[in-house]
Structures are given as structure tokens and as C-alpha cells.
Design an enzyme around this catalytic site. Structure first.
Site, PDB file in Angstrom:
ATOM      1  CG  ASN A   9      -1.767   1.213   1.365  1.00 15.31           C
ATOM      2  OD1 ASN A   9      -1.809   2.043   0.460  1.00 15.31           O
ATOM      3  ND2 ASN A   9      -2.460   1.340   2.485  1.00 15.31           N
ATOM      4  CE  LYS A  11      -0.309   3.170   4.817  1.00 14.20           C
ATOM      5  NZ  LYS A  11      -0.181   3.258   6.267  1.00 14.20           N
ATOM      6  CG  HIS A  95      -5.934   1.894   5.395  1.00 11.76           C
ATOM      7  ND1 HIS A  95      -5.462   2.761   6.353  1.00 11.76           N
ATOM      8  CD2 HIS A  95      -4.929   1.031   5.128  1.00 11.76           C
ATOM      9  CE1 HIS A  95      -4.203   2.429   6.642  1.00 11.76           C
ATOM     10  NE2 HIS A  95      -3.864   1.385   5.913  1.00 11.76           N
ATOM     11  CD  GLU A  97      -2.906   5.456   7.066  1.00  9.33           C
ATOM     12  OE1 GLU A  97      -2.904   5.530   5.837  1.00  9.33           O
ATOM     13  OE2 GLU A  97      -1.964   4.960   7.724  1.00  9.33           O
ATOM     14  CD  GLU A 180      -3.415  -2.475   7.451  1.00  8.76           C
ATOM     15  OE1 GLU A 180      -2.358  -2.724   6.862  1.00  8.76           O
ATOM     16  OE2 GLU A 180      -3.999  -1.384   7.347  1.00  8.76           O
ATOM     17  N   GLY A 186       2.525   2.212  11.039  1.00  9.06           N
ATOM     18  CA  GLY A 186       3.487   3.302  10.917  1.00  9.06           C
ATOM     19  C   GLY A 186       4.223   3.622  12.204  1.00  9.06           C
ATOM     20  CB  SER A 226       5.246  -1.915  12.122  1.00  8.90           C
ATOM     21  OG  SER A 226       4.813  -0.598  12.433  1.00  8.90           O
TER      22      SER A 226
END
Ligand code: 13P
Length: 263
Positions: A9, A11, A95, A97, A180, A186, A226
Site C-alpha cells: 500500500n 498510500k 483502511h 486512515e 491491521e 506506521g 509495521s
């Protein structure tokens, strides 16, 4: 036997030109690997160029998001119909985010409210993708506060059930789930492989409840958060972890190739 799947991904990181250079360097290193499925998800604007480069390779193309309507006055949105024109085989939905639930990263002040994915919008997106035979990659996962009060299972079950409401199980054979945990995204703070395995097994059980055992056995469940070359082998070695959804580490061709080789 489920074939391992590793998804990068990207992003909002590479431009079209940077993405082209990245995928070219990456393809050279995984050219001989045909026993693992590999997907890259560039930003929309990089899709046409990356598509040309992956066309005759084993690397498949995915998008990072989609809007559920086919066409119309929806400024800034991209539909599944449009993605299918570029032969996108996969698309990420839900996702964290996009749900406004950031991990270690704090979005700049005043931007958080632009991310407002809900279980209902995820469900609409999944139906639109399935109509165009694009495999949804559904992201689920709990935040740190949710984990600390023991709500991990409750959260991921609600997300899986919400995403699949009203979907005919016979359409779900190419469906992918990515566990996730939001706190691991991250942050460098990877979920312990045994714990990731426990939650992925739980998710498989939820899929069996929503659909049936056969489907649950064939659906691929990925871990994301991660993932790095150093931890990929142990994570992907777990019985219910069928590969990974990789963010930051997919932006380095060598590192991402090492992660794919671990699968
Ligand atoms: P990182 O691998 O950078 O933690 O990101 C994970 C992710 O969000 C993939 O979708």
C-alpha cells in the site's frame, strides 16, 4: 491450501514517476517468484503508468479506495467502473486512515475530519467492487484504547459483519481481509506474531459465521502494521496469516522484495 498474498500500500507517497521507478526496480527482483501473489496499490494518478509496467508480470494492480456509485456528480471520486478499465484486480477498503483512526501518525490539525469511512460506506464499496469482479481487501483493526479495555474481538467482528451485510457469500471467494491493529500502523510497534495469529483465527471464525466454513477456509487473511523484512517470516509463518499488507516498507524495492520472499 491458500496461496500467500503480499500487498504493498503506497498510500500518498510516490508520484507517478516515482511509482514507475519503484515498481520497475521491484519487478526485477521478484521476476522468478510465481508461487506467491503480489499486489501493488499506487495512488490513483500513478495507476495508468504502473499498469503498463506490471502488465506482463506476476505483479497485480490494486487501488487504495473507491466510491460506490458508478458515475455522476461526485467531484473527486473514482468508481469501481473506472478502476476496472485499468484492470485493477484488487482494492483496499476501510483502511483505518480512511476511517479517521490513525496509528502512530497524527494527521495535521484540521484534516482528521476529512476521513470519515464507516462500516456502512465500506459495505457499499464492497458491493460495488464485487459487481466489477474486483477483489476487496477489507481492513479491520482496533485502536490502542479499544485493545486496552479488551474490545479487540468486538471491534473486528463488528467491522467484518458490517462490511459483509447483505453480500451473497458465493461472491466472496476472492475477498481478502487485512487485520491491521491501528496502533501498529506506521509506528514500528508490530503486533506479536502469536497475538496477530490469534486475532486472524478469530476473524476466520467470524467469516465462517457470516458465510460458511468452506469460504472461511479459502479467504485470505493478511496482517498489516509495521511489517518489515526482519519480522515478515515469523508473521507469515502463522497458520492463519496468509501474507501481509505492507505500508512504509513497500516503498523500498529491495526491502519489499525481501518481504515477498519471506512469504
Ligand atoms: P505500515 O506498514 O507503514 O505500518 O502501514 C501499514 C498499513 O497501513 C498498510 O495498509
Amino acid at each position: 491450501m491458500r496461496t500467500k498474498l503480499v500487498v504493498g500500500n503506497w498510500k500518498m507517497s510516490p508520484t507517478s514517476r516515482e511509482g514507475a521507478a519503484l515498481v520497475e526496480a521491484f519487478i526485477k527482483q521478484v521476476d522468478y517468484l510465481w508461487d506467491v501473489d503480489i499486489v501493488v496499490c499506487p495512488p490513483y494518478v500513478a495507476i495508468p503508468r504502473v499498469r503498463e509496467l506490471v502488465k506482463d508480470t506476476q505483479v497485480k494492480l490494486g487501488a487504495q479506495d473507491v466510491f460506490w456509485e458508478d458515475s455522476g456528480a461526485f467531484t473527486g471520486k473514482v468508481s469501481a467502473r473506472m478502476l476496472s478499465e485499468f484492470c485493477c484486480d484488487y482494492c483496499i477498503v476501510g483502511h483505518s486512515e480512511a476511517r479517521g483512526r490513525f496509528g502512530g501518525y497524527e494527521p495535521p490539525i484540521g484534516t482528521r475530519e476529512y476521513f470519515s469511512e464507516t462500516d456502512e460506506t465500506v459495505n457499499r464499496k464492497i458491493k460495488a467492487l464485487l459487481y466489477y469482479s474486483i477483489s476487496p481487501i477489507l481492513c479491520v483493526g482496533e485502536t490502542k484504547p479499544e485493545r486496552s479495555v479488551g474490545e479487540t474481538e468486538k471491534v473486528v467482528e463488528r467491522q467484518v459483519r458490517g462490511a459483509l451485510a447483505g453480500v451473497d457469500p458465493s461472491e466472496l471467494y476472492t475477498f481478502v481481509v487485512a487485520y491491521e491493529p491501528v496502533w501498529a500502523i506506521g509506528t514500528g510497534d508490530t503486533c506479536d506474531p502469536g497475538e496477530a495469529e490469534r486475532v486472524c483465527a478469530f476473524i476466520r471464525g467470524v467469516v465462517a459465521g457470516v458465510a460458511d466454513q468452506d469460504l472461511a477456509e479459502s479467504v485470505r487473511i493478511l496482517y498489516g502494521g509495521s511489517v518489515k523484512p526482519e519480522n515478515a517470516r515469523e508473521l507469515f509463518g502463522q497458520a492463519n496469516i496468509d501474507g501481509g499488507l505492507v505500508g512504509g516498507a513497500s516503498l523500498d524495492a529491495d526491502g519489499f522484495a525481501r518481504i515477498v520472499m519471506s512469504a
